[in-house]
Design an enzyme around this catalytic site. Sequence first.
Site, PDB file in Angstrom:
ATOM      1  N   TYR A  79       0.530  -0.628   0.029  1.00 48.77           N
ATOM      2  CA  TYR A  79      -0.432   0.454  -0.114  1.00 48.77           C
ATOM      3  C   TYR A  79       0.731   1.275   0.086  1.00 48.77           C
ATOM      4  CZ  TYR A  79      -2.414   3.843   1.630  1.00 48.77           C
ATOM      5  OH  TYR A  79      -3.101   5.383   1.747  1.00 48.77           O
ATOM      6  N   GLY A  86      -4.762   5.816   0.233  1.00 46.02           N
ATOM      7  CA  GLY A  86      -6.595   6.161   1.144  1.00 46.02           C
ATOM      8  C   GLY A  86      -7.039   4.805   0.912  1.00 46.02           C
ATOM      9  N   HIS A 109      -1.238  17.189  -1.451  1.00 43.00           N
ATOM     10  CA  HIS A 109      -1.439  17.973   0.330  1.00 43.00           C
ATOM     11  C   HIS A 109      -1.241  19.016   0.289  1.00 43.00           C
ATOM     12  CE1 HIS A 109      -3.839  14.188   1.944  1.00 43.00           C
ATOM     13  NE2 HIS A 109      -2.776  13.792   1.181  1.00 43.00           N
ATOM     14  N   ASN A 221       2.137  10.350   7.270  1.00 44.04           N
ATOM     15  CA  ASN A 221       1.116   9.485   7.592  1.00 44.04           C
ATOM     16  C   ASN A 221       1.766   9.036   9.087  1.00 44.04           C
ATOM     17  OD1 ASN A 221      -0.604   7.597   8.408  1.00 44.04           O
ATOM     18  ND2 ASN A 221      -0.761   6.926   6.651  1.00 44.04           N
ATOM     19  N   ARG A 304      -8.531  28.434  49.959  1.00 49.15           N
ATOM     20  CA  ARG A 304      -7.998  27.821  50.514  1.00 49.15           C
ATOM     21  C   ARG A 304      -8.331  25.813  49.457  1.00 49.15           C
ATOM     22  NH1 ARG A 304     -12.848  25.641  53.851  1.00 49.15           N
ATOM     23  NH2 ARG A 304     -13.766  27.909  53.228  1.00 49.15           N
TER      24      ARG A 304
END
Length: 537
Positions: A79, A86, A109, A221, A304
Amino acid sequence: MAEHDLSDARYNGASANAGVNKDAAAVVIGARKLTIEEVVAIAQRCAPVALNTDPAWRARIQRGADFLRRQLAAGATVYGVNTGYGDACVVDVPMELVEALPLQLTRYHGCGMGQYLDDAQTLAVIAARLNSLAYGFSGVRPVLLERLADLINHRVLPRIPSEGSVGASGDLTPLSYVAAALAGERDVQFEGALRDVRDVWAELGVAPLTLAPKEGLALMNGTAVMTGLACLAFARADHLTRLAARLTALSTVALDGRAAHFDAMLFEVKPHAGQAEAAGWIRDDLAGRDDTPGHRLQDRYSIRCAPHVIGVARDALTWVRRDVENELNSANDNPLIDPDNERVLHGGNFYGGHIAFAMDALKVAVANLADLMDRQLALLVDVNFNNGLPRNLSGAAPARAAINHGFKAVQISSSAWTAEALKNTMPASVFSRSTEAHNQDKVSMGTIAARDCLRVLELTEQVAAAHTLATVQAARLRLRIDSATPVPAPLQYFIDGVSAQSPFVDEDRALESELRALTARIAACDLLDDYRGGPDA
């Protein structure tokens, strides 16, 4: 110009590395775990990096790249190496196009938007990506690691847009800007100027890298953006908890409050470790203060119960560190390449769920610090609750008191910053969206969570700066009322240090520049380091 690495002298002299701290020891990458503090040192303290010189480690990195090449030569389907990306994983890429595929990934991208990451954030991102790839499960060549180290050591900083990642398949779009810089595309910051990266590489005597099969995917990735930002967020949150404790102690003095609220036994019988730690810091700062009741038997909750509020953040930081450092020291791309057993593993390690949840939780804890400090500041300025201090902490002489308003507007601004911090605590991780033809149909939103956390930190640091100036003013006013008021040494050091940068406010003046300067110091996590006698001493 050769594509192989520069000589090892680049890690020692660093003469061309604008901004690198030449005196800092190099952070070693490879065959060891990296800490949050080391990422922060690279990003904020300008420490250089050096790849491990162990021949066995380097050989293992090379074995992964060699195995991947053999898989391709044998006709195996991998892949993102000889398939599309994708949803297009069903598309076979012809062998003649396999070499071109990595650069195509970086190019399409290149669509990020929003503000660019600053220098420290960019360095943290690169360090996180380098460390992940250095685990040797990504099938990249040693030269890729060397070139990433060059980006850090020479401060060749890709301009990374902050928006455009859903946090699975990792930080694809923002990390494409790192991959593109290595390949000689897009602009970078270098020596204070925006430059074409190809010109910068030429100036450094290095050829742009030709990305090998899978190297574009290996760079992009993964979870490096969210993880790098998370490292910086952790450090800033840690510093804020310490500062909130210091300001609680000083507020106790300024309000003529009670040190007894921080007695150790109170925190032994409710044994949350972070709560006890915060109470211990406050108790140390108040050491020697008389425990007799002042104006009230019990101070208001924001004083407090401060250890109980700060303690939540302290305890959260323990597991946030665990999850951030696990992610930092992981192989988190896809597919993974096992060079020892010669396997290709297709999985989902790019999913940033742990970082998303950690950042969502941390921003809530930090926003609560903003709310705590804002409540303390509100007590200090209000004559109904500040036990005799002047209205709005004005230091004006009586004849000028009618036209002076001291810290009135500062408290209003602090309230605005607090409200915005609280508004930004909406969790990002629950807003998963289905993307990319329903291939990425459950995503982490980790990068958005990390960015949100940084925004909450920024706002809380502004609140802390306002509270610091006001509390120092209040303590000095208390000493005017009663010069015998005991001020323990750690708090006096703090008062003196702040006063050196921001003098006593007698006549009203614009405080913006002083607030900005102090906020910058708080964000850099060095305020308490310089003002001796506190938790960092």
